[in-house]
Write an enzyme that holds these catalytic residues in place. Sequence first.
Site, PDB file in Angstrom:
ATOM      1  N   PHE A 171      39.349  39.242  42.768  1.00 50.77           N
ATOM      2  CA  PHE A 171      40.528  39.472  41.927  1.00 50.77           C
ATOM      3  C   PHE A 171      40.049  39.707  40.499  1.00 50.77           C
ATOM      4  CE2 PHE A 171      43.876  38.551  38.954  1.00 50.77           C
ATOM      5  CZ  PHE A 171      44.937  39.258  39.493  1.00 50.77           C
ATOM      6  N   ASP A 213      32.742  38.327  35.897  1.00 46.36           N
ATOM      7  CA  ASP A 213      34.107  38.099  35.428  1.00 46.36           C
ATOM      8  C   ASP A 213      34.332  36.587  35.397  1.00 46.36           C
ATOM      9  OD1 ASP A 213      36.813  37.667  35.154  1.00 46.36           O
ATOM     10  OD2 ASP A 213      37.431  39.231  36.558  1.00 46.36           O
ATOM     11  N   LYS A 253      41.855  34.601  29.431  1.00 47.26           N
ATOM     12  CA  LYS A 253      42.612  33.375  29.691  1.00 47.26           C
ATOM     13  C   LYS A 253      42.422  32.305  28.601  1.00 47.26           C
ATOM     14  CE  LYS A 253      43.966  34.158  34.322  1.00 47.26           C
ATOM     15  NZ  LYS A 253      43.277  34.763  35.438  1.00 47.26           N
TER      16      LYS A 253
HETATM   17  C1  PLP Z   1      43.483  36.251  35.688  1.00 51.38           C
HETATM   18  C2  PLP Z   1      42.261  37.011  36.020  1.00 51.38           C
HETATM   19  C3  PLP Z   1      42.104  38.356  35.623  1.00 51.38           C
HETATM   20  C4  PLP Z   1      43.213  39.150  34.975  1.00 51.38           C
HETATM   21  O1  PLP Z   1      43.626  38.622  33.771  1.00 51.38           O
HETATM   22  P1  PLP Z   1      45.037  39.104  33.161  1.00 51.38           P
HETATM   23  O2  PLP Z   1      45.063  38.470  31.805  1.00 51.38           O
HETATM   24  O3  PLP Z   1      46.110  38.572  34.066  1.00 51.38           O
HETATM   25  O4  PLP Z   1      45.013  40.584  33.121  1.00 51.38           O
HETATM   26  C5  PLP Z   1      40.898  38.972  35.905  1.00 51.38           C
HETATM   27  N1  PLP Z   1      39.906  38.329  36.526  1.00 51.38           N
HETATM   28  C6  PLP Z   1      40.011  37.038  36.919  1.00 51.38           C
HETATM   29  C7  PLP Z   1      38.859  36.371  37.578  1.00 51.38           C
HETATM   30  C8  PLP Z   1      41.201  36.341  36.688  1.00 51.38           C
HETATM   31  O5  PLP Z   1      41.317  35.083  37.116  1.00 51.38           O
END
Ligand code: PLP
Length: 403
Positions: free
Chosen positions: A142, A227, A256
């Site tokens: 994700f 990520d 985040k």
């Molecule tokens: C939440 C998340 C995203 C996307 O972040 P948004 O601010 O919702 O666009 C991307 N990668 C990971 C691992 C995430 O947990």
Amino acid sequence: MTLTSKDHIELHEKYGAHNYAPLDVVLSRGEGVWVWDVEGNKYLDMLAAYSAVNQGHRHPKILKAMQEQLERITLTSRAFYNDRLGLFLKKLHDITGYDKALPMNSGAEAVETALKIARKWAYVKKGIPLNDGEIIVALNNFHGRTITVVSFSSEPQYRYGFGPFTPGFVFVPFGDADAIEKAINWKTIGVMLEPIQGEGGINVPPDGYLRRVRQITEERGVLLILDEIQTGLGRTGKMFAFEWEDARPDILILGKALGGGVYPVSAALADNHIMEVIKPGDHGSTFGGNPVAAAVGIAALDVIIEEKLPERALQLGSYFMEKLKEIESPYIKEVRGKGLMIGVEIKPEYKNAKPFIKRLKEKGILVKETHERVIRFAPPLVITKEELDWAIERIREVFTQSL
Ligand SMILES: *Cc1c(COP(=O)(O)O)cnc(C)c1O
């Protein structure tokens, strides 16, 4: 007239696109690890906005930084310099060791930014023929919701109806380093992974996986992109999850909790030899790196360090995990995770986790399922042992009661 929870839910449903299926709780106040609904019921927030609230709700230091900035200037655009962004970029450098950062707002934007940096590096520096490059990603990943990002999702619902998609991505199973080694060829730009898959179900790869992927990518001269939007900034018991395996990536993606739970702040980070491929005009964002974002980002990072949030996540996370594993429940298949990023998987015969989530809510604990049968427990990292004990008692009740 004051509106009830039911009234608010009706407004959402009537006037908002139905792109989420929230739990039926309408929150109106938050403080630390606690939130209150419009009727005044109090809940322990064990989702923490998918780890965007690691520092707790309305952390005073972060609020103060934002309020002070609101009194001065809010948005300049990057057409001009501002007197906050440089300090934020320096702080990111001091904490991560990366030469440079490119600030954005949402996580998905930072992922897109990392992909652009990686692709351009591959064409300009590595010599892959223009537009032929591929990036290896994991099944069950994700990385966000934009069209390019869902182009390499393996989740049918994230893609259905949204094509045509961006080409140039190759799948491998998560947790299998040999599969990455086999997938690398002359077209390979790099490998992008989450150190622990969050939305994919709190999937923790085998020990040594990231270390091995780092070795392979280095040997083969391709980039490692991590990520850490969800795993980073203390969540797993280290500042960054890659530290568990000395797998410092070539490009690091943060988001985040970088915004301290008050404002969207994200960034892609890399060293000069990579980041230098980005030239004026190549990429940008009107709000990216604005003075409020920078002021909030500085305070958000300061709080993580001053309050030793990674250490807290490490100690409290192992305590919490131990307590969860002690629960003798007919429903639980597995408890897994790292630090305060913990998933409780329900046995397949119970189909989904919703009934448990409803019962936890009735007992004053807010969580949400991911991938149907996994309940994520990821409270703000400022939680205390006493608050965790309070939660464990209730979680035990829910998982030992008959359905
Ligand atoms: C939440 C998340 C995203 C996307 O972040 P948004 O601010 O919702 O666009 C991307 N990668 C990971 C691992 C995430 O947990």
